[in-house]
Motif scaffolding. Structure first.
Motif, PDB file in Angstrom:
ATOM      1  N   TYR A  71       0.805  -1.196   0.000  1.00  0.00           N
ATOM      2  CA  TYR A  71       0.000   0.000   0.000  1.00  0.00           C
ATOM      3  C   TYR A  71       0.843   1.253   0.000  1.00  0.00           C
ATOM      4  CZ  TYR A  71      -4.289   2.439   0.935  1.00  0.00           C
ATOM      5  OH  TYR A  71      -5.383   3.238   0.819  1.00  0.00           O
ATOM      6  N   ARG A  72       2.093   1.139   0.437  1.00  0.00           N
ATOM      7  CA  ARG A  72       2.960   2.309   0.490  1.00  0.00           C
ATOM      8  C   ARG A  72       4.264   2.072  -0.278  1.00  0.00           C
ATOM      9  NH1 ARG A  72       4.290   5.778   5.234  1.00  0.00           N
ATOM     10  NH2 ARG A  72       4.507   7.175   3.468  1.00  0.00           N
ATOM     11  N   PRO A  73       4.166   1.873  -1.604  1.00  0.00           N
ATOM     12  CA  PRO A  73       5.406   1.696  -2.367  1.00  0.00           C
ATOM     13  C   PRO A  73       6.318   2.913  -2.230  1.00  0.00           C
ATOM     14  CG  PRO A  73       3.531   1.998  -3.834  1.00  0.00           C
ATOM     15  CD  PRO A  73       2.985   1.838  -2.462  1.00  0.00           C
ATOM     16  N   GLU A  74       5.719   4.072  -1.919  1.00  0.00           N
ATOM     17  CA  GLU A  74       6.548   5.279  -1.791  1.00  0.00           C
ATOM     18  C   GLU A  74       7.424   5.215  -0.550  1.00  0.00           C
ATOM     19  OE1 GLU A  74       3.380   5.170  -1.138  1.00  0.00           O
ATOM     20  OE2 GLU A  74       2.857   6.434   0.551  1.00  0.00           O
ATOM     21  N   ARG A  77      10.818   3.116  -1.390  1.00  0.00           N
ATOM     22  CA  ARG A  77      11.935   3.700  -2.147  1.00  0.00           C
ATOM     23  C   ARG A  77      12.855   4.518  -1.251  1.00  0.00           C
ATOM     24  NH1 ARG A  77       9.982   8.927  -5.606  1.00  0.00           N
ATOM     25  NH2 ARG A  77       8.472   9.698  -4.114  1.00  0.00           N
ATOM     26  N   GLU A 316       7.706  10.637   9.158  1.00  0.00           N
ATOM     27  CA  GLU A 316       6.582  10.193   8.336  1.00  0.00           C
ATOM     28  C   GLU A 316       6.580   8.686   8.387  1.00  0.00           C
ATOM     29  OE1 GLU A 316       6.259  11.637   4.271  1.00  0.00           O
ATOM     30  OE2 GLU A 316       5.468   9.672   3.747  1.00  0.00           O
ATOM     31  N   GLY A 335      -7.215  12.216   6.300  1.00  0.00           N
ATOM     32  CA  GLY A 335      -7.613  12.195   4.895  1.00  0.00           C
ATOM     33  C   GLY A 335      -6.641  11.482   3.980  1.00  0.00           C
ATOM     34  N   LEU A 336      -5.591  10.888   4.546  1.00  0.00           N
ATOM     35  CA  LEU A 336      -4.659  10.151   3.691  1.00  0.00           C
ATOM     36  C   LEU A 336      -5.235   8.769   3.388  1.00  0.00           C
ATOM     37  CD1 LEU A 336      -1.336  11.180   5.435  1.00  0.00           C
ATOM     38  CD2 LEU A 336      -2.388  12.160   3.415  1.00  0.00           C
ATOM     39  N   LYS A 337      -4.531   8.036   2.534  1.00  0.00           N
ATOM     40  CA  LYS A 337      -5.089   6.756   2.086  1.00  0.00           C
ATOM     41  C   LYS A 337      -5.206   5.742   3.224  1.00  0.00           C
ATOM     42  CE  LYS A 337      -0.526   5.702   0.330  1.00  0.00           C
ATOM     43  NZ  LYS A 337       0.252   5.250  -0.806  1.00  0.00           N
ATOM     44  N   PRO A 353      -0.941   5.948   6.292  1.00  0.00           N
ATOM     45  CA  PRO A 353       0.309   6.674   6.509  1.00  0.00           C
ATOM     46  C   PRO A 353       0.067   7.780   7.531  1.00  0.00           C
ATOM     47  CG  PRO A 353      -0.383   6.801   4.201  1.00  0.00           C
ATOM     48  CD  PRO A 353      -1.506   6.243   4.970  1.00  0.00           C
ATOM     49  N   ILE A 355       1.936  11.335   9.436  1.00  0.00           N
ATOM     50  CA  ILE A 355       3.068  12.258   9.520  1.00  0.00           C
ATOM     51  C   ILE A 355       3.029  12.936  10.881  1.00  0.00           C
ATOM     52  CG2 ILE A 355       4.196  14.250   8.480  1.00  0.00           C
ATOM     53  CD1 ILE A 355       2.535  13.542   5.907  1.00  0.00           C
TER      54      ILE A 355
ATOM     55  N   TYR B 141       4.935   9.634  -7.712  1.00  0.00           N
ATOM     56  CA  TYR B 141       5.444   8.267  -7.680  1.00  0.00           C
ATOM     57  C   TYR B 141       4.296   7.357  -7.264  1.00  0.00           C
ATOM     58  CZ  TYR B 141       8.526   4.368  -6.509  1.00  0.00           C
ATOM     59  OH  TYR B 141       9.144   3.150  -6.459  1.00  0.00           O
ATOM     60  N   ILE B 142       4.351   6.113  -7.671  1.00  0.00           N
ATOM     61  CA  ILE B 142       3.247   5.206  -7.364  1.00  0.00           C
ATOM     62  C   ILE B 142       3.025   5.127  -5.848  1.00  0.00           C
ATOM     63  CG2 ILE B 142       4.818   3.237  -7.558  1.00  0.00           C
ATOM     64  CD1 ILE B 142       2.370   1.608  -8.407  1.00  0.00           C
ATOM     65  N   GLY B 143       1.807   5.342  -5.431  1.00  0.00           N
ATOM     66  CA  GLY B 143       1.476   5.298  -4.010  1.00  0.00           C
ATOM     67  C   GLY B 143       1.580   6.639  -3.323  1.00  0.00           C
ATOM     68  N   GLU B 144       2.429   7.497  -3.839  1.00  0.00           N
ATOM     69  CA  GLU B 144       2.658   8.797  -3.207  1.00  0.00           C
ATOM     70  C   GLU B 144       1.470   9.722  -3.482  1.00  0.00           C
ATOM     71  OE1 GLU B 144       3.874  11.049  -1.014  1.00  0.00           O
ATOM     72  OE2 GLU B 144       5.826  10.134  -1.430  1.00  0.00           O
ATOM     73  N   TRP B 145       1.098  10.532  -2.489  1.00  0.00           N
ATOM     74  CA  TRP B 145      -0.031  11.435  -2.674  1.00  0.00           C
ATOM     75  C   TRP B 145       0.427  12.874  -2.884  1.00  0.00           C
ATOM     76  CZ3 TRP B 145       1.377   9.050   1.801  1.00  0.00           C
ATOM     77  CH2 TRP B 145       1.753   9.865   2.854  1.00  0.00           C
ATOM     78  N   ARG B 146       1.758  13.087  -2.899  1.00  0.00           N
ATOM     79  CA  ARG B 146       2.282  14.412  -3.180  1.00  0.00           C
ATOM     80  C   ARG B 146       2.999  14.346  -4.514  1.00  0.00           C
ATOM     81  NH1 ARG B 146       4.567  13.498   2.684  1.00  0.00           N
ATOM     82  NH2 ARG B 146       4.734  11.546   1.583  1.00  0.00           N
ATOM     83  N   LYS B 206      -9.275  17.815  -5.293  1.00  0.00           N
ATOM     84  CA  LYS B 206      -9.655  18.536  -4.085  1.00  0.00           C
ATOM     85  C   LYS B 206      -9.568  20.032  -4.304  1.00  0.00           C
ATOM     86  CE  LYS B 206      -8.660  15.165  -0.538  1.00  0.00           C
ATOM     87  NZ  LYS B 206      -7.508  14.497   0.030  1.00  0.00           N
TER      88      LYS B 206
END
Lengths: 572, 288
Positions: A71-74, A77, A316, A335-337, A353, A355, B141-146, B206
């Motif tokens: 769910y969090r590939p970001e 990395r 984070e 409001g995040l995923k 996620p 922060i 980037y995949i998954g990233e929301w920013r 949004k």
């Protein structure tokens, strides 16, 4: 292989060794009284020697982790490094991949980690992941706090059957102890609800979390398990939740600790995990403040309670817990995923996620409450280091927490120069606390106390006969002032000079020099076979009808385990 | 000013990765450095001089004084200009995935088509694509929301699906057509599309602005018509003409603005919808 760790400055709280210069002898995988002349001498003069770290509570393996990584590939990395001759490639920050988890714990001088939530239905998967984490031994605790069978036994007051069920499920899931997460609440989530307070009932089951927790604690002591119940109480993260926490702990007071051998090592009958999330005062986030003083006061007056903190580290990170309704509440705020994972008749988990920023009031309040708990609980044997990895922060931040605990000037600097939000001193009493931990107390909260709380008979101390799990840190405590050098404290605890696991040198000067397969530690209760068979017989029609797997496939068979260490709990 | 020209000798079916070959790293390099450098290909590295004949002219004191000219087919060269902060890269041909990704300054111009993820997570600088590009242009980037937080992307051709996904700043201008879900999850920034859009611009947005000068095929139900506006001003720039303004996506309580050309989309006005068969069919279906 034999080694002598020569002239180290030893901190071993279990043996009450406080900074004495002495030699430690290692023979094969154990600490020994003496060794032969062939032993290899490692000079550790002017360096700190401690037992290897024991993490009392972290989430390092299991279905939640996999869902989190998907769910969090970001997150994956971050912290990427290429493979070397020794290591596989590293990846991830808050939810590192399995080998990375082992490497990073090793570099900090850790040897044992408790995986804090294993649903029986996903136990096979948890063990598969444990097998791919190198260098650290892992004892997974099995989730019972929202188990349908347990709720029924609790309602009907059938403690013996519950004990037999626990014994059977520990064998089925190859678990170490009893973990309870938001008792009745995660089940209520299946109905779109939550429980509020300790005396709220789960829908349909008609049982309060008080009944369930007390029953589980009684069953735990009836069996005489090495670890006490390991509880994450109701109302996590809600302002004004400290009375629920205190109520929960109070209800265990009358329960007598088992007199069996396996249970002898520990002193507590309840371990309350990530206390920081459960020590809030106020009625809403508008008037929220610290309830740490009340919770700490209760712990100071009741020695049957232990806890770990779940310190927020301002990163984070990813929150993941078997407290699914709380995760949904958090999702509503941030409001995040959000992801939810339902585990049929056993529990439910959520992931989002998160922060934690030092600029926000809530994150800062949580940070300050965590530190307050560390500083207000008088006996370091009753409070342990944890970030509830990865919920309040990743485990690689332990050294930074140590630097905060050892340096009151550093804490005041953060408060005074506006590095953290003003709620840190307006809503809590942190600014008035000038206690500083010393190396002996740090050794207690990161090694000796967690090992004692988990009831390990073979680690957490440098006693001859114990496992040779040792950490060496490159600092001379006699001419070093941790209070004035917090950055240095963080640096030395981040990269151990040596990490020795089972008598094998894994880390040297902060770099990995070898890897070894991990062990999984589980509890085998003997002497309840007849009762277990009865209970299983009784539950089998329900199981066959409602579980999505067959009983034969539900059980974790021996070949799933990576180098198991079986803790036998003898007959009644 | 230093001009480094890469003349292609041969191509590779496995993509080369160019994220180390950016002005920030190579402004001091001479021929011997390039002779010694090995470029990542798959899980290995090979000498870069096997693939390119490299000509260096002039001197540079800083990355900003570097101009890289890439001649040949770069359809299997990924990460061109990735993470660069200054200087200029000109690609005389196609480019592979992640061109201009994470760049914070400088300029990348591609005189050809670009694969997906062009300008991913840009925070500054300018990426100009003379041909078409594929999915996730200026996305996260995949998954990233920013996602992309600053800078400018200009696509002279068409853009693929989810252009400007999670846009959190900067601007994207597509001169051609745009595929589905332009500006999905966006929270800030501007997307301007000169051509037509087949479906669903601004899904789950949004905030931020999308301006479409062409015809829009199908809008999501979360966009509420605000009426016709003339010469709207968006972030200091006036877009001449008449537009139908929408607010959305109300499914997420969004406050984004979507402007679509009023002339080309007359049939979309609520007064027209009364007579539109497709919408009537949906209404009848819902009333059942």
């Amino acid at each position: 292989m034999e080694y002598i760790l020569k002239n180290g400055i030893v901190y071993d709280p279990q043996n009450e060794i406080n900074g004495e210069t002495m030699d430690i002898f290692i023979k094969d995988d154990q600490i020994a009284e003496s060794v032969s002349d062939d032993a290899k001498v490692i000079d550790v003069s002017n360096k700190i020697v401690m037992p290897a770290g024991v993490d009392v509570h972290a989430h390092v393996a299991g279905p939640k982790l996999v869902l989190g990584r998907l769910y969090r590939p970001e997150d994956s990395r971050m912290g990427v490094s290429q493979k070397t001759k020794i290591e596989r490639a590293e990846a991830g920050f808050s939810i590192p991949c399995c080998p990375t988890t082992g490497y990073r714990y090793s570099r900090m001088g850790y040897g044992t980690v408790c995986e804090a939530a294993m649903p029986p239905l996903e136990a096979k998967h948890t063990h598969e992941e444990i097998a791919t984490i190198p260098n650290i031994d892992i004892n997974p605790v099995t989730l019972f706090g929202n188990n349908w069978f347990c709720m029924e036994y609790a309602r009907e007051g059938r403690i013996e059957e519950m004990a037999a069920y626990i014994a059977a499920m520990l064998r089925v899931s190859k678990g170490y102890g009893v973990k309870i997460v938001n008792p009745c609440g995660s089940e209520a989530w299946g109905w779109g609800q939550n429980v509020h307070g300790y005396d709220d009932k789960a829908p349909y089951f008609d049982v309060t979390s008080r009944q369930l927790v007390v029953a589980l604690a009684k069953a735990n002591e009836m069996l005489g398990l090495p670890h006490s119940i390991h509880i994450h109480p109701n109302d996590l993260g809600h302002p004004g939740n400290y009375p629920t926490t205190v109520e929960t702990l109070k209800s265990i007071k009358e329960i007598k600790k088992s007199t069996k051998k396996a249970a002898k090592i520990r002193d507590q009958t309840v371990h309350n995990t990530h206390l920081q999330f459960h020590a809030y005062d106020g009625t809403s986030w508008k008037d929220a403040s610290s309830g740490a003083d009340k919770v700490a006061d209760f712990i100071n007056h009741n020695d049957y309670v232990t806890g770990d903190v779940g310190q927020v580290t301002f990163d984070e990170t990813t929150t993941m817990t078997a407290d699914a309704p709380m995760e949904y509440d958090l999702f509503q705020i941030s409001g995040l995923k959000w992801a939810n994972k339902d585990i049929e008749c056993e529990t439910a988990a959520g992931i989002i996620p998160c922060i934690y920023s030092p600029k926000t009031p809530v994150g800062t309040l949580q940070w300050a409450i965590g530190l307050e708990l560390f500083l207000l609980v008088d006996n370091p044997w009753q409070i342990c280091m944890s970030t509830d990895h990865p919920n309040a922060g990743p485990f690689i931040r332990y050294p930074r927490i140590i630097s905060w605990l050892m340096s009151a000037p550093r804490r005041m600097e953060m408060i005074e120069n506006g590095e953290v939000h003003k709620w840190s001193h307006k809503r809590t009493g942190l600014a008035g606390l000038d206690r500083e931990y010393d190396f002996y107390e740090i050794a207690t909260i990161t090694r000796a106390a967690p090992a004692k709380i988990h009831g390990f008979p073979d680690r957490g101390a440098l006693t001859p006969g114990y496992k040779a799990d040792i950490a060496v840190y490159d600092v001379n405590p006699n001419d070093f002032d941790p209070s004035r050098n917090p950055e240095m404290v963080e640096r030395i605890f981040t990269s151990a000079a040596y990490t020795i696991k089972d008598g094998q040198i894994l880390v040297k000067d902060g770099d990995l020099v070898a890897t070894k397969p991990s062990h999984v530690i589980w509890t085998d209760v003997k002497g309840w076979e007849r009762e277990e068979a009865q209970v299983l017989n009784e539950m089998m029609p329900f199981f066959t009808q409602y579980y999505s797997v067959k009983w034969e496939n539900y059980q974790v068979h021996d070949h799933f385990l990576s180098n198991p260490i079986k803790v036998e709990v003898p007959a009644k | 000013m230093k001009t480094i020209t890469f003349n292609q000798i041969k191509t590779s079916s496995i993509a080369l990765e160019f994220d180390e070959v950016i002005p920030d790293n190579i402004y001091t390099w001479d021929n011997s450095d390039f002779d010694a450098y090995q470029v990542p290909i798959g899980n290995s590295r090979f000498p870069i001089t096997d693939f390119f004949d490299i000509v260096i002219e002039g001197e540079a004191e800083s990355p900003a004084e570097v101009k890289m000219v890439l001649n040949g087919d770069y359809g299997r060269v990924k990460y061109i200009g990735c993470k660069m902060s200054a200087g200029e890269i000109i690609v005389n041909g196609n480019a592979d995935l992640h061109a201009g990704a994470e760049m914070s300054g400088g300029k990348v111009t591609v005189h050809g088509n670009v694969e997906a993820h062009a300008g991913r997570e840009m925070s500054g600088g300018k990426l100009e694509i003379m041909g078409n590009t594929k999915e996730f242009c200026g996305a996260s980037y995949i998954g990233e929301w920013r996602g992309m937080t600053g800078g400018e992307i200009i696509v002279h051709g068409n853009a693929g699906k989810q252009c400007g996904e999670c846009l959190t700043g900067g601007s994207i201008h597509v001169l051609g057509d745009c595929d589905i879900l332009a500006g999905i999850h966006m929270t800030k920034g501007v997307i301007e599309i000169d051509g037509n859009v087949n479906r669903w611009p601004g899904g789950q947005m949004k905030n931020g602005n999308i301006i479409i000068h062409g015809k829009v095929g199908r809008l999501l139900e979360g966009f509420v018509e605000q009426g016709i506006v003339t010469d709207p001003e968006v972030q200091g720039k006036v877009y001449p003409g008449k537009y139908i303004e929408y607010k959305g996506d109300i499914a997420l309580n969004g406050k984004g603005a979507l402007y679509i050309d009023a002339e080309k989309n007359r049939d979309r006005l609520s007064t027209w919808i009364e007579e539109d068969d497709e919408y009537n069919a949906i209404r009848v279906y819902r009333e059942q």
